[in-house]
Motif scaffolding. Sequence first.
Motif, PDB file in Angstrom:
ATOM      1  N   LEU A 196      -8.516   7.772  -5.357  1.00  0.00           N
ATOM      2  CA  LEU A 196      -8.154   9.180  -5.220  1.00  0.00           C
ATOM      3  C   LEU A 196      -9.339   9.927  -4.633  1.00  0.00           C
ATOM      4  O   LEU A 196     -10.439   9.897  -5.196  1.00  0.00           O
ATOM      5  N   THR A 197      -9.112  10.545  -3.485  1.00  0.00           N
ATOM      6  CA  THR A 197     -10.174  11.263  -2.800  1.00  0.00           C
ATOM      7  C   THR A 197      -9.759  12.713  -2.661  1.00  0.00           C
ATOM      8  O   THR A 197      -8.635  12.986  -2.229  1.00  0.00           O
ATOM      9  N   ASP A 198     -10.632  13.627  -3.042  1.00  0.00           N
ATOM     10  CA  ASP A 198     -10.262  15.031  -2.875  1.00  0.00           C
ATOM     11  C   ASP A 198     -11.340  15.832  -2.172  1.00  0.00           C
ATOM     12  O   ASP A 198     -12.499  15.427  -2.103  1.00  0.00           O
ATOM     13  N   ASP A 206       0.841  -1.201   0.000  1.00  0.00           N
ATOM     14  CA  ASP A 206       0.000   0.000   0.000  1.00  0.00           C
ATOM     15  C   ASP A 206       0.876   1.250   0.000  1.00  0.00           C
ATOM     16  O   ASP A 206       1.824   1.335   0.781  1.00  0.00           O
ATOM     17  N   LEU A 207       0.540   2.190  -0.870  1.00  0.00           N
ATOM     18  CA  LEU A 207       1.244   3.470  -0.905  1.00  0.00           C
ATOM     19  C   LEU A 207       0.206   4.581  -0.746  1.00  0.00           C
ATOM     20  O   LEU A 207      -0.887   4.490  -1.305  1.00  0.00           O
ATOM     21  N   THR A 208       0.555   5.628   0.010  1.00  0.00           N
ATOM     22  CA  THR A 208      -0.366   6.745   0.202  1.00  0.00           C
ATOM     23  C   THR A 208       0.373   8.055  -0.046  1.00  0.00           C
ATOM     24  O   THR A 208       1.527   8.210   0.365  1.00  0.00           O
ATOM     25  N   PHE A 209      -0.292   8.972  -0.740  1.00  0.00           N
ATOM     26  CA  PHE A 209       0.308  10.262  -1.063  1.00  0.00           C
ATOM     27  C   PHE A 209      -0.682  11.388  -0.762  1.00  0.00           C
ATOM     28  O   PHE A 209      -1.875  11.247  -1.051  1.00  0.00           O
ATOM     29  N   GLN A 210      -0.172  12.475  -0.218  1.00  0.00           N
ATOM     30  CA  GLN A 210      -1.006  13.666  -0.010  1.00  0.00           C
ATOM     31  C   GLN A 210      -0.758  14.628  -1.174  1.00  0.00           C
ATOM     32  O   GLN A 210       0.394  14.884  -1.530  1.00  0.00           O
ATOM     33  N   ILE A 211      -1.831  15.152  -1.735  1.00  0.00           N
ATOM     34  CA  ILE A 211      -1.716  16.031  -2.904  1.00  0.00           C
ATOM     35  C   ILE A 211      -2.258  17.420  -2.562  1.00  0.00           C
ATOM     36  O   ILE A 211      -3.345  17.540  -1.976  1.00  0.00           O
ATOM     37  N   ILE A 262      -4.051  10.135  -2.463  1.00  0.00           N
ATOM     38  CA  ILE A 262      -3.996   9.002  -3.392  1.00  0.00           C
ATOM     39  C   ILE A 262      -3.592   7.767  -2.608  1.00  0.00           C
ATOM     40  O   ILE A 262      -2.612   7.801  -1.856  1.00  0.00           O
ATOM     41  N   MET A 263      -4.365   6.712  -2.774  1.00  0.00           N
ATOM     42  CA  MET A 263      -3.995   5.441  -2.169  1.00  0.00           C
ATOM     43  C   MET A 263      -3.805   4.417  -3.287  1.00  0.00           C
ATOM     44  O   MET A 263      -4.669   4.288  -4.157  1.00  0.00           O
ATOM     45  N   ALA A 264      -2.676   3.755  -3.302  1.00  0.00           N
ATOM     46  CA  ALA A 264      -2.398   2.738  -4.323  1.00  0.00           C
ATOM     47  C   ALA A 264      -2.184   1.396  -3.644  1.00  0.00           C
ATOM     48  O   ALA A 264      -1.317   1.269  -2.780  1.00  0.00           O
ATOM     49  N   ILE A 266      -6.707  16.496  -9.439  1.00  0.00           N
ATOM     50  CA  ILE A 266      -6.760  16.993  -8.054  1.00  0.00           C
ATOM     51  C   ILE A 266      -6.026  18.328  -7.958  1.00  0.00           C
ATOM     52  O   ILE A 266      -6.545  19.299  -7.397  1.00  0.00           O
ATOM     53  N   VAL A 267      -4.818  18.385  -8.528  1.00  0.00           N
ATOM     54  CA  VAL A 267      -4.024  19.615  -8.482  1.00  0.00           C
ATOM     55  C   VAL A 267      -4.774  20.757  -9.183  1.00  0.00           C
ATOM     56  O   VAL A 267      -4.780  21.897  -8.717  1.00  0.00           O
TER      57      VAL A 267
END
Lengths: 114, 137
Positions: free
Chosen positions: B72-74, B2-7, B59-61, B50-51
């Motif tokens: 992807l949740t915004d 699992d990978l998580t990113f803040q955008i 973003i969760m992968a 999102i940007v």
Amino acid sequence: MTIHEIVSLVQGKVLSGKITQEEGIEYCFASDLMSDVLTVCRSDFMLLTGLSNVQSIRTAEMSDLKYVLLVRGKTPPQEMIDLAEDSGIVLIVSPYSMFKASGILYQAGLKGVF
Amino acid sequence: MDLTFQIQGGDFTSAGAASSQVRRTLKELGVDASVIKRVVVALYEAEVNIVAHAYKGEIMAQISPERVFLKLTDEGPGIPDIEKAMTPGYSTASQEVREMGFGAGMGLPNISRNADVFNIHSVPDRGTTVEITIQIS
């Protein structure tokens, strides 16, 4: 067509990456719209664009491309050159317009992807 | 895995960094190049959305041997008419977004084309959730 030939034909300058004498490319796609570039399924083409920012390099990276030719003599921002270097992408700049660069390269044998 | 990113909305310099990380991870895992391209093209378009449109997002992968699942949740203005937004060529993007090479109304159709399963849910004035599944095997 070799990359060296392409650089010479468009009076280009290589700003990132290294090219060997032998390496070449057969196809080219010219666009300033990155979503258009992202619709191309194949990855064996050079991107010719006037878009002088990091997103043209990001798009090349996601499309698995190795060569980006930036036209109209633009000076790319350093962050664009750095990202190209980090991504293993060869960034070439040409003083020619997109039309002129496309015409010269097409006439010399570079093919369109569609 | 699992990978998580803040955008961050409006941060065009970093747009694509999460997609780039996912691409590197998939390459390290030895996933087929054509599958990687489908994943990262869909993800990159969604990340840029999102940007371009939201205030912030996540973003969760989830990567398994069988598939890649992206969520992807915004938090943002949402999409009032999803059917219209899915129409190739339709865009509400700002001039700034267009100057970055996006906003031609190809993003959502591009995501849909590359996904095996694509779900989008949006609440106006709240935000949008996009789910993308791409089979590996």
